[in-house]
Each structure stands twice: as C-alpha cells, then as structure tokens.
Design a protein around this motif. Structure first.
Motif, PDB file in Angstrom:
ATOM      1  N   UNK A  96       3.974   4.435  -3.550  1.00 22.42           N
ATOM      2  CA  UNK A  96       3.651   3.567  -2.408  1.00 22.42           C
ATOM      3  C   UNK A  96       4.046   2.138  -2.759  1.00 22.42           C
ATOM      4  N   UNK A  97       4.564   1.432  -1.779  1.00 26.31           N
ATOM      5  CA  UNK A  97       4.883   0.018  -1.990  1.00 26.31           C
ATOM      6  C   UNK A  97       3.788  -0.830  -1.357  1.00 26.31           C
ATOM      7  N   UNK A  98       3.430  -1.913  -2.069  1.00 30.20           N
ATOM      8  CA  UNK A  98       2.365  -2.799  -1.588  1.00 30.20           C
ATOM      9  C   UNK A  98       2.946  -4.208  -1.428  1.00 30.20           C
TER      10      UNK A  98
ATOM     11  N   UNK B  84      -0.911  -7.266  -0.027  1.00 28.92           N
ATOM     12  CA  UNK B  84      -2.173  -6.520   0.030  1.00 28.92           C
ATOM     13  C   UNK B  84      -2.185  -5.364   1.013  1.00 28.92           C
ATOM     14  N   UNK B  85      -1.022  -4.998   1.537  1.00 33.21           N
ATOM     15  CA  UNK B  85      -0.954  -3.886   2.504  1.00 33.21           C
ATOM     16  C   UNK B  85       0.029  -2.828   1.994  1.00 33.21           C
ATOM     17  N   UNK B  86      -0.206  -1.581   2.414  1.00 30.02           N
ATOM     18  CA  UNK B  86       0.753  -0.513   2.091  1.00 30.02           C
ATOM     19  C   UNK B  86       1.917  -0.638   3.060  1.00 30.02           C
ATOM     20  N   UNK B  87       3.102  -0.798   2.504  1.00 32.47           N
ATOM     21  CA  UNK B  87       4.265  -0.959   3.391  1.00 32.47           C
ATOM     22  C   UNK B  87       5.184   0.260   3.374  1.00 32.47           C
ATOM     23  N   UNK B  88       5.090   1.054   2.327  1.00 30.54           N
ATOM     24  CA  UNK B  88       5.972   2.227   2.244  1.00 30.54           C
ATOM     25  C   UNK B  88       5.322   3.370   1.488  1.00 30.54           C
TER      26      UNK B  88
ATOM     27  N   UNK C 294      11.487   4.490   9.280  1.00 31.40           N
ATOM     28  CA  UNK C 294      11.728   3.123   8.808  1.00 31.40           C
ATOM     29  C   UNK C 294      12.727   3.095   7.665  1.00 31.40           C
ATOM     30  N   UNK C 295      12.473   2.222   6.704  1.00 30.81           N
ATOM     31  CA  UNK C 295      13.378   2.071   5.578  1.00 30.81           C
ATOM     32  C   UNK C 295      12.553   1.996   4.294  1.00 30.81           C
ATOM     33  N   UNK C 296      12.393   3.144   3.684  1.00 26.45           N
ATOM     34  CA  UNK C 296      11.555   3.211   2.493  1.00 26.45           C
ATOM     35  C   UNK C 296      12.150   2.389   1.351  1.00 26.45           C
ATOM     36  N   UNK C 297      13.460   2.482   1.198  1.00 22.90           N
ATOM     37  CA  UNK C 297      14.104   1.773   0.086  1.00 22.90           C
ATOM     38  C   UNK C 297      13.848   0.269   0.178  1.00 22.90           C
ATOM     39  N   UNK C 298      14.017  -0.244   1.391  1.00 22.88           N
ATOM     40  CA  UNK C 298      13.815  -1.676   1.621  1.00 22.88           C
ATOM     41  C   UNK C 298      12.360  -2.068   1.309  1.00 22.88           C
ATOM     42  N   UNK C 299      11.443  -1.250   1.789  1.00 21.71           N
ATOM     43  CA  UNK C 299      10.022  -1.531   1.562  1.00 21.71           C
ATOM     44  C   UNK C 299       9.728  -1.598   0.064  1.00 21.71           C
TER      45      UNK C 299
END
Lengths: 741, 153
Positions: free
Chosen positions: A467-469, A472-476, A340-345
């Motif tokens: 981790x990006x949130x 309420x969800x982990x996105x990255x 995916x795209x971690x930076x974007x997340x």
C-alpha cells in the motif's frame, strides 16, 4: 451491486407439474434450477413429464401426510433441513408433520443439484417458496369447488382449509381433486412477518438417525452380494505403477481378487473427454477385492509394488522457492483488475508498506473417508454414495464406461463432510471402473492414509500486498498472488478494497504442479482474507489510525458507486462491523485479553469477527470469537448457528495448525497422529450475531471461515507484539521459538 | 477362518473373521451395526468409540479375538429408542452438522458422564479431546455434555 443481481426471474407455469398418485395423494414438482435462469426454454415437452422428472417436489397423502424431497446433496451444511423448510412455510403445514427425503439425481433436466459455493439457499429462496405456495393454492381451489364457494373466500393454515361459512377440510381430504386442477397462474408469497417455520430454529431432520446410529452415510450403504475394494495408488505425485507382486495378498483368506484399473481412464482421456470434477492420476492402480472392508484394506498392505518416476517429484521447498520467484516477477502476471495508476501512486508515496503472506497445501480430511458403491450391469450403472456434484459425476461415469447417460443412476447419501473434496469424482470413477471390471456390486473404501495422501488439496499460495501512503492517507493498493495450479476466481478482485482505494491493482501468476489441487472450503478466499485483513491491521497502525475507523472511512468511498463489478455492499459491511464492535466490546481493554479484528465479504455474505487471545505458557491461545453476520433472512437459526460456529472454529484450527507438505512428491502427513486438526480443548467459544434483515437469504457454509485467520493473527500481534505472516501460525511460531531459544 | 462369540448390546453373535480383524469391521461389515464409524483406523479420531465393559474404547484398535467375553455396547445399544440422556441432550442442542463423528462423540460422552456425573467445563473439554469433529461442532458438543450431565443428576 450484489443485491440487484439477486433478482430471480422465472416462468412458473412452465415448471410446475402436479401428478395424481396411483396410491392416492398428489405430487407437485418444480424444476428448481432451470427456473432460476432468465428466459429458460423448457428442455422437453412439460406435458410429457411425470413427477420423476422434477427434482424438488412435495408429496401429500390422502391422510394429509406431507413428504418433501430435498433436492441438493447434504454435506453438513444443513440444506436437507432448510430447503424443505422453504416449501413447508408456503405450503403452510406443521413442520412436525413433514417428512423429508433426499431426492435422487435427475441428469436429464436439471443443472444445479450441487452442494458447493454456499449457493443452495440463495438460489432456491424464491422457487421453493413458489412451489409450496402453488400447492397450497391448488388445495384451496379444490376445497372451494367442493364447497361451491369462491376460492377467495377460503384460506389455509397449518394443513387445514377453512371458508367464511366455517367449513373445514384437511389437505388430505382434497388432495386427489387438487392434483387434477389447473396450476394457478399467480400465487402470493407470505411476507416475512407471517413466517411460522422460516426464522424458527428447526433441528436437523436426520437428528434421530444420527444419534441412534442408523445407516445414513455412503459408508453405511449395503447391497446383497456386495464385495469390498481398497486401492493402492502411487505413493508420490509424479510416479506410476511399474509392476507388482500380489502373492501374499492373494494368499489371504478374505481376499477375493486383485486387479488393476486405469485402462478406462486412459481411454477416457484418449477420447478427449474431460471434466473439471475428474482429477486424473496417470497411473494404473492396484485394487484388492475383499469379503469385508478389513480384508480389502489388509490385502492392500500386503501388495509389493514398484513405481517409476513419470514426471517431476516436487517438494514443498521447491514450491516455496518457485512461488517467491514468481512474486518477484519471474513470469508475467495476469492483471485481474486495475483502477487508476498504481505505479504513480507508489512513486509519489511518502511511505510504502509491503508484506508477504504464505499458506501451505491443505487436505480436506472429511471424517468419512472417500468411498462409493457401484454396481455396473448390462442394464445400468447404479451408483450410491457421498458426492457434492452428482450431475457432473454421472456424465463423467457415462463417458468413462461409454454408456448412455440415462443408464447412469446416482443416489446421494448424507455425506460425512465435504469441504470441497466431494466436488471431485475420482473415487466414484474408481468404484465404477472396479465394478465394471468384476461385474459385481462393490463398495470402494479408502483408508485414512489413502484419503489424506491422494487428495485434491487446497493449493499452496503466497500473497505480496503493498500500500502507498501519502499525507497520511492510503493512495494505492497492489496485491500480487502466486499460487500453485491457478489463481483467484474472477469476481474476487472486486471484493473489498476494490472501489475503496482509487489506485488499485490485483495481479496473479501460477505454477503448474502435478499435485492435484482444487476447491477447499471457501475456495480462493480462505487464505486471501487472512492475508488482506492482517495487512489492513498493519496498515492502520502505519497510518496511526484506529483499525475500525480506517475500514469505515474506506467504505465511505464505495457508497453510491456506479461500478457494477463491485461485489460487496459497503452498507452491509458497515453493519457487520458495527455489530461486531458492539458485541465484542471492541476498544474496551480487559486485563489479559488481546483482541484482533477482521471483516470480509465472500459467498454473498458479509461477516465481521473479533478474536480474543490469552497468553498461556508463553503461547497465544484463542479463547473467544465474536462473529457478526449479514446473510439476509436467517432461514434456520439453529442450523445457521451451527454453520457460523463450525466455520469459525474450522478457520481457527486451520490457521493455527493446518499444515501439509510434500517431499519428492510424497505427502508428508497421512493420518491424524501427525496431521493436526483442531480438537475440543483448543476450541474457542464462538458467539454468533445476525444482522436483522428482510433481504433474501445468502449462504452460510463458507463465509465465516475466511475472515477468522486474520482476526486470530491480529489478536496474536496484540498479545505478543509479533506479526504472523505464515500459516499455520502456531506451528510456525513454535519453530521460531525453538530457533531463538 | 476362525469363529468368535461376541456379546454386543446384550445379544450374542457368532462371527467368522480373521483373527486380527478389528472389532470395528466386525460390527460394520459382519453384524451390520454401522452406527460405529470408521475415521482413521489408528485410534486417533474417536469415530469408532464403543463401550467395552462400560469404558469408552476405540473399536478400530480392539481385535475381535480380544473382544470375546467382553460386554460391548454400540450406539445402537446405548438406549432402545434414543432416549439416553446424552442422546436427548444431543437432540436438544441440535449438535450435528454432517453427523458422521457424532455416534463416537456420544459414546465417549456417555462413558465419561457415568464416571463423572458433575464435570467442570475443563473436564468436559479434556474428556472429549480425543474425538475429532471435522465440522468443528465442538461448542455444541460441550454444551450438550453439560445438558446431559444435568439430566443424569
């Protein structure tokens, strides 16, 4: 997925060979590890081999006595018991009638006579059972011919063959005829429910020798005319020998000689030879030859040596600074996996959680210090001792002494621990070079101080996990590793949470140090699991969700994945999580008991653990650990229990106390008075539970260790409200307490 | 080199050794009793534990010159055939992993149980605290000492 990769294909006919023994009886051999590979071409003409060319075999005497040779080195992981159990099961003999012997190394034909990576049982599960089943069928066939009946009307059980007429023959009665028969094309293996040996707890086959003190280990091995050697090596990494005065040592009545070694190793390097098992220190070493071990050890202390600085003299403070700089992007990372795209997340996140985890160098500290016997003569190089990699070591010794490989003979003794240290052959090379120089049989023995300060250490490592949130969800998820001397093994970025989080990236960077580093029990993951599973605890808290639920939800994302790279099974992780939750009464509070959870997959085995901590004298004490394991079929429940409990306690000990550091290249710990290993009174009670399974077995020597660090860290948090990020946790907490109070 | 008269496992031995040689190395290299193990050389790990006049002692710290006239028992002399209750308990529980430290553990446990035949859990844990097991077989050791204690009652 892992399970599908475990299919083993082999051509039985090419790899089985029977030999009638001159003294009577039969040997059946099986080229175990070649046979594990697909489409392997036999290395030599099979018909020209004798039984010695096989590394795993059965010997049946005319009296029906069965000897099973165990091919792999025994380091305490139990394969000398469990591998022969596989053969005995299908051969169908009484386990009490089996005598197990350690097989020698055969450098000509085999590729994996190794103890390492928790792989012995996994790789031998099919081939060793085939070996036993083939021998059994040949014995049945011989009896059928004798009786003049169809083999299909006969059966064998517990070393006895019967037919439908009620005739009875023992294996020993027909063994000579059996040895001369054609090897059957096809044999049928037992179904797991028919097992009588596999799955039943069998004691360590060496138990009687261990409890009565019989010679078993490398240090116990002796030969007539043998002398003893001990070595003075550079005191600091980055130094080499300049000069020395051996007057006082030579004056000692027990000292026979003082020599230096190093020349052969230099030649070896000049010849552009290398091996991953040979960790080479670029210095001459001083060797004291004595009449006894004590004479040699004492002689070493009397040597006055001068050392010169040859390269950097590194300190732990330097390493810490450098690793932090690397984590901050001083050097370009290598991306091991990117989805995916971690930076974007991270850019779009409502919240980012970022934490850094740190672990020190660790010595192995096998209880049996490094040692080896060598006798170098014009005819051959005879080596005896504790080594996890006899095959590769034989090659290095042959190159070192410029001898033919077939002149190098290695006998493996039982090992007083390995933990990865005995994958490396430095001490074998030393023994070989000494014997080559003095042309005598010699036993090289390291003092504990020599052992601990010239190790092949678990490298110091730091992880930054973020981790990006969003909503309420982990996105990255982004993990960065900065490690001394090399990063994580390529499969590891495909462990959990790979596949479970859409935007996922693992980056590594390393610093090249002159301190020798290498594999340490559960290499790469022994601290990685602590870091990640501590992070997930904090992440669940940040999300405001239950720790277990977070995991189970994430695993849902991996189910049915078509990603071949994913190494773990979400179903099997789910299975161990549920078992650990049930057995630990997770979620049911108990006064004074603080729990921490962790789950991890490595070495093909899935493990979940719950640690319980109590507060005593204001410090956390680990009281109990519940461990749920899915390792497929449990071959030897007794041995498995020992491996699980040992791995967990070892993991708790090193997470709490294991500390090692350097100052100006000099190791700051050299014996057990200052270096702390876990001891009895600090030991938690470990409860082990196995997921019932009919899947092929996987290893147990390593996989229970990595998760426990985080289980402990998370329990410490539950007990104290403080997150711990740096191992050893307890020592670092004490330092903090002293600073604060 | 001077000679020393030693009484080991109810047998007399005359050995030639440097005066400061630890009993450990006399046992291992000169008398060929290799059941007593070398672990640290400084009395910290317990692998070299033997009985001296019935008490558990570290043979790496006891000099051969001090060992004369003492009644020394090594793992080889604990019983004739491995039938000491502690050895039997070790077998029953299947304690060892690598096995290297176990003779020292057994010697510590057997001396301890002679003095305290009905120990509590914490007494066992404290008594065995000086013996390191790098494989961390501590749970099994603890259990085996309990089993041995019952056998000895």
């Amino acid at each position: 997925m892992t399970t599908s990769k475990q299919q083993i294909t082999f051509n039985r006919r090419s790899f089985i060979k029977t030999t009638a023994l001159a003294s009577g009886g039969m040997l059946i051999g099986f080229n175990l590890f070649q046979a594990c590979k697909e489409g392997v071409v036999p290395p030599v003409d099979i018909s020209q081999l004798n039984f010695n060319d096989f590394n795993a075999f059965i010997k049946i005497s005319d009296e029906g006595k069965v000897t099973i040779f165990s091919p792999n080195p025994e380091i305490g992981q139990g394969v000398k018991t469990s591998m022969p159990m596989l053969i005995a099961e299908e051969l169908d003999v009484k386990w009490e009638d089996v005598y197990v012997e350690q097989g020698k190394l055969d450098t000509k034909n085999y590729t994996r006579q190794v103890a390492g990576g928790s792989q012995s049982i996994r790789f031998s599960w099919e081939p060793l059972r085939q070996t036993g089943a083939t021998a059994k069928q040949m014995l049945i066939n011989a009896a059928a011919i004798r009786w003049g009946v169809e083999a299909s009307s006969c059966s064998a059980k517990q070393g006895v063959i019967t037919n439908s007429n009620g005739d009875v023959l023992g294996y020993g009665d027909v063994v000579k005829e059996a040895a001369l028969l054609e090897v059957p094309e096809k044999v049928i293996l037992k179904k797991p429910e028919a097992f009588t040996i596999i799955g039943k707890g069998q004691s360590n086959v060496d138990i009687d020798k261990i409890i009565t003190g019989k010679p078993l280990f490398g240090l116990d091995y002796k030969e007539e005319g043998m002398v003893y050697a001990s070595i003075l090596r550079p005191p600091a990494f980055g130094q080499k020998l300049e000069s020395y005065d051996d007057t006082a040592a030579r004056a000692m009545p027990g000292v026979l000689d003082v020599i230096t070694i190093g020349e052969k190793l230099r030649q070896y390097k000049d010849n552009k030879k290398k091996s991953w098992t040979a960790q080479l220190v670029d210095s001459d070493k001083i060797v004291v030859i004595g009449k006894s071990t004590w004479d040699a050890l004492k002689g070493v202390k009397a040597i006055k040596a001068s050392w010169v600085t040859d390269s950097d003299l590194e300190s732990t403070a330097d390493h810490d600074r450098i690793l932090f700089e690397l984590l901050d992007g001083k050097k370009t990372f290598t991306t091991k996996r990117s989805d995916g795209d971690v930076k974007k997340a991270f850019d779009e996140a409502d919240k980012v959680l970022e934490r850094t985890y740190e672990a020190p160098f660790l010595p192995h500290n096998c209880m049996e210090p490094m040692n080896f016997f060598a006798n170098v003569t014009a005819e051959k190089v005879h080596l005896v001792g504790p080594i996890q990699t006899p095959e590769e070591t034989a090659k290095v010794v042959a190159d070192l002494l410029e001898r033919d490989l077939n002149q190098v003979e290695i006998e493996m003794t039982r090992m007083g621990g390995g933990f990865g240290r005995r994958l490396y052959s430095d001490f074998v090379l030393e023994a070989a070079e000494i014997s080559n120089a003095i042309q005598k049989p010699v036993k090289m023995v390291s003092s504990r101080e020599g052992d601990m300060t010239t190790g092949v250490y678990r490298p110091s490592v730091k992880y930054k996990i973020a981790a990006s949130i969003k909503d309420g969800k982990v996105t990255g998820y982004h993990l960065k590793e900065a490690c001394i001397n090399g990063g994580m093994y390529n499969l590891i970025p495909n462990f959990f949470p790979a596949g479970a989080i859409a935007n996922y990236q693992v980056d590594t960077v390393s610093y090249k140090s002159n301190i020798t580093t290498g594999a340490w029990r559960a290499p790469y993951t022994n601290f990685l699991a602590s870091a990640e599973q501590s992070f997930f605890d904090e992440l669940a808290e940040a999300l405001g969700v239950d720790r277990i639920k977070l995991h189970l939800d994430l695993l849902q994302n991996v189910k049915g994945t078509t990603d071949e790279r994913i190494q773990y099974s979400p179903e099997r992780l789910e299975g161990v999580i549920k078992l650990a939750v049930e057995k630990s009464n997770w979620g049911q509070p108990k006064a004074g008991v603080y729990k921490g959870f962790s789950v991890y997959y490595c070495h093909n085995t899935h493990v979940a653990e719950v640690a319980e901590v109590a507060m005593e004298d204001n410090m956390p004490v680990v009281k109990r650990v519940v461990c749920a394991v899915d390792c497929g079929i449990v071959v030897n429940p007794l041995g498995a229990l020992n491996q699980v409990k040992g791995g967990v306690i070892d993991g708790v000990g090193h997470a709490l106390y294991g500390d090692f550091s350097f100052k100006d290249g000099v190791p700051q710990f050299n014996n057990f008075n200052t270096y702390q290993l876990i001891r009895m009174a600090q030991t938690p009670e470990v409860e082990a539970y196995f997921v019932e399974s009919d899947l092929a077995p996987t290893g147990l020597g390593e996989p229970t260790l990595p998760p426990v660090g985080a289980a402990v860290a998370n329990a410490i948090y539950a007990a104290t409200g403080n997150r711990v990020y740096k191992q050893p946790y307890l020592n670092n907490m004490k330092v903090e307490q002293n600073i604060l109070g | 080199m001077p000679t020393f008269n030693l009484n080991i496992n109810k047998k007399n031995y005359t050995v030639e050794a440097d005066i400061d040689t630890p009993l450990l190395w006399v046992l291992r290299d000169k008398i060929n009793l290799v059941g007593t193990k070398f672990g640290c050389g400084i009395g910290q790990c317990g692998a070299c534990t033997v009985h001296v006049n019935g008490n558990a002692m570290r043979s790496c710290l006891l000099l051969v010159s001090q060992a004369e006239s003492m009644d020394i028992t090594t793992i080889e002399g604990l019983s004739e055939d491995g039938s000491h209750p502690v050895q039997e308990a070790w077998k029953e529980v299947d304690v060892p992993q690598c096995g290297y430290c176990q003779s020292g553990q057994i010697m510590t446990a057997s001396a301890f149980l002679k003095q305290n035949s009905n120990p509590s859990k914490s007494q066992i844990r404290n008594a065995m605290h000086g013996n390191i097991c790098r494989c961390a077989s501590y749970n099994s050791i603890e259990k085996a000492v309990e089993v041995a204690a019952k056998k000895m009652l």
